[in-house]
Scaffold this motif. Structure first.
Motif, PDB file in Angstrom:
ATOM      1  N   UNK A 261       0.851  -1.190   0.000  1.00  0.00           N
ATOM      2  CA  UNK A 261       0.000   0.000   0.000  1.00  0.00           C
ATOM      3  C   UNK A 261       0.886   1.238   0.000  1.00  0.00           C
ATOM      4  N   UNK A 262       0.321   2.372  -0.464  1.00  0.00           N
ATOM      5  CA  UNK A 262       1.102   3.612  -0.504  1.00  0.00           C
ATOM      6  C   UNK A 262       0.529   4.608   0.487  1.00  0.00           C
ATOM      7  N   UNK A 263       1.415   5.339   1.130  1.00  0.00           N
ATOM      8  CA  UNK A 263       1.035   6.315   2.163  1.00  0.00           C
ATOM      9  C   UNK A 263       1.659   7.657   1.796  1.00  0.00           C
ATOM     10  N   UNK A 264       0.892   8.770   1.861  1.00  0.00           N
ATOM     11  CA  UNK A 264       1.479  10.089   1.578  1.00  0.00           C
ATOM     12  C   UNK A 264       2.649  10.383   2.536  1.00  0.00           C
ATOM     13  N   UNK A 287       1.918  -9.213  14.069  1.00  0.00           N
ATOM     14  CA  UNK A 287       2.712 -10.395  13.733  1.00  0.00           C
ATOM     15  C   UNK A 287       3.182 -10.393  12.290  1.00  0.00           C
ATOM     16  N   UNK A 288       2.955  -9.292  11.559  1.00  0.00           N
ATOM     17  CA  UNK A 288       3.358  -9.195  10.150  1.00  0.00           C
ATOM     18  C   UNK A 288       4.726  -8.535  10.030  1.00  0.00           C
ATOM     19  N   UNK A 289       5.400  -8.834   8.929  1.00  0.00           N
ATOM     20  CA  UNK A 289       6.640  -8.115   8.593  1.00  0.00           C
ATOM     21  C   UNK A 289       6.224  -6.869   7.822  1.00  0.00           C
ATOM     22  N   UNK A 290       6.749  -5.698   8.211  1.00  0.00           N
ATOM     23  CA  UNK A 290       6.355  -4.456   7.529  1.00  0.00           C
ATOM     24  C   UNK A 290       7.611  -3.711   7.103  1.00  0.00           C
ATOM     25  N   UNK A 291       7.729  -3.462   5.797  1.00  0.00           N
ATOM     26  CA  UNK A 291       8.880  -2.715   5.284  1.00  0.00           C
ATOM     27  C   UNK A 291       8.391  -1.404   4.678  1.00  0.00           C
ATOM     28  N   UNK A 292       9.075  -0.313   5.018  1.00  0.00           N
ATOM     29  CA  UNK A 292       8.723   1.003   4.466  1.00  0.00           C
ATOM     30  C   UNK A 292       9.840   1.424   3.526  1.00  0.00           C
ATOM     31  N   UNK A 293       9.486   1.680   2.272  1.00  0.00           N
ATOM     32  CA  UNK A 293      10.480   2.066   1.270  1.00  0.00           C
ATOM     33  C   UNK A 293      11.038   3.446   1.582  1.00  0.00           C
ATOM     34  N   UNK A 294      12.279   3.693   1.165  1.00  0.00           N
ATOM     35  CA  UNK A 294      12.886   5.011   1.346  1.00  0.00           C
ATOM     36  C   UNK A 294      12.175   6.045   0.479  1.00  0.00           C
ATOM     37  N   UNK A 295      12.222   7.299   0.911  1.00  0.00           N
ATOM     38  CA  UNK A 295      11.575   8.379   0.149  1.00  0.00           C
ATOM     39  C   UNK A 295      12.306   8.553  -1.179  1.00  0.00           C
ATOM     40  N   UNK A 296      11.540   8.611  -2.273  1.00  0.00           N
ATOM     41  CA  UNK A 296      12.116   8.790  -3.613  1.00  0.00           C
ATOM     42  C   UNK A 296      11.903  10.230  -4.049  1.00  0.00           C
ATOM     43  N   UNK A 297      12.926  10.811  -4.650  1.00  0.00           N
ATOM     44  CA  UNK A 297      12.830  12.203  -5.093  1.00  0.00           C
ATOM     45  C   UNK A 297      11.721  12.348  -6.133  1.00  0.00           C
TER      46      UNK A 297
END
Length: 323
Positions: A261-264, A287-297
């Protein structure tokens, strides 16, 4: 009543609301037998005194009224707490009497005025009243309020509260305040047969909350029926704990899957929390694995990847949306 009319004793005669954070034992002392103590406090002070509901280790006590009524209510609370300290000391060998302590809940936007430039205001309050005053560095969970702890003799506390009220009236809160709401006492939850149970003593009690619904939803999405569905889970049924623990392992684990999913960008801070506290909490609870991507320019959104069983993912999504 004229607003901000200065009284002969130097007080401000305006209506004000002060919130206090108390432990269950302190609340019990304020309420008294059959509510007699709080009734007396309301009648004699003229202030409205409300106590938050719920099975929480902490409760919020709200005192509302003209400032003179608030000061009377505070005096009665401070003297009641002193009485409790004296009574508890009669059963112990301690010789020095501990101070009375009250915790105020104050919007963070007003705390700067309470502290003053370089701590000048708080230092002045300590010196002129003899009370100890501490402003918490962090905000209370899920709120924009901070705890302000005052301790000393009842007389010192009353003088200190008067000064705090003056500062709060002179510097109203800025922006919206998210009030602190104490969390209910956490009890362990076990899933069995698509039903959540809270553990109370030796029994497991069906727990019809959001977690159950999400768990049931996740079970419906699985390609097979978990063996644990045979558990008798009728509403209101008390199950002996050993029975539930024996059967809960039968809940077959659905295969892990991934959801994105995408978050502002401007909301990502709410989800991550200070030094990652919130996202770690969500990981633990779901109990889930959650990864947050780095901010992209050039991109105004960040991608979040959730991996786990459908139940884990549903719960993680719910908790992220709730943030």
């Amino acid at each position: 009543m004229e607003p901000n009319k200065v009284q002969p004793e130097g007080g401000l005669n305006v209506t004000l609301t002060i919130r206090l954070l108390m432990h269950g034992k302190e609340v019990g002392s304020i309420i008294g037998k059959k509510g007699e103590t709080v009734k007396k406090m309301r009648e004699e002070s003229g202030a409205r005194i409300n106590i938050s509901e719920g099975n929480c280790p902490e409760r919020i006590v709200t005192i509302t009224g003209p400032t003179d009524a608030i000061f009377k209510a505070f005096a009665m609370i401070a003297y009641k707490f002193e009485e409790d300290i004296i009574n508890s000391m009669s059963n112990s060998p301690a010789t020095s009497k501990p101070p009375v302590t009250l915790r105020l809940v104050v919007p963070a936007s007003q705390c700067g005025s309470l502290i003053g430039k370089g701590g000048s205001k708080i230092k002045e309050m300590r010196e002129s009243t003899g009370a100890q005053v501490q402003v918490a560095g962090d905000m209370l969970p899920n709120s924009t309020e901070r705890a302000v702890t005052i301790s000393g003799t009842p007389e010192a506390i009353i003088q200190c509260v008067k000064q705090i009220c003056v500062v709060m009236l002179e510097s109203p809160p800025k922006g919206a305040t998210i009030p602190y709401r104490p969390k209910p006492a956490s009890t362990p939850v076990i899933f069995s047969g698509g039903q959540a149970y809270t553990i109370q003593g030796q029994y497991a009690i069906p727990h019809p909350d959001q977690l159950t619904k999400l768990h049931q939803l996740a079970m419906q999405q699985t390609p097979f029926t978990p063996l644990g569905q045979t558990t008798p889970a009728f509403p209101g049924t008390l199950l002996p704990l050993h029975y539930l623990v024996c059967t809960s392992w039968l809940d077959a684990s659905p295969p892990a899957s991934t959801h994105e999913l995408t978050i502002p960008n401007d909301l990502i801070g709410c989800i991550i929390g200070r030094q990652g506290t919130k996202i770690n909490e969500i990981r633990q609870m779901s109990g889930a694995q959650i990864k947050i991507a780095n901010a992209m320019e050039g991109l105004s959104e960040r991608q979040i990847t959730i991996t786990g069983t459908p139940a884990n993912i549903s719960l993680a999504q719910y908790l992220i949306n709730a943030r």
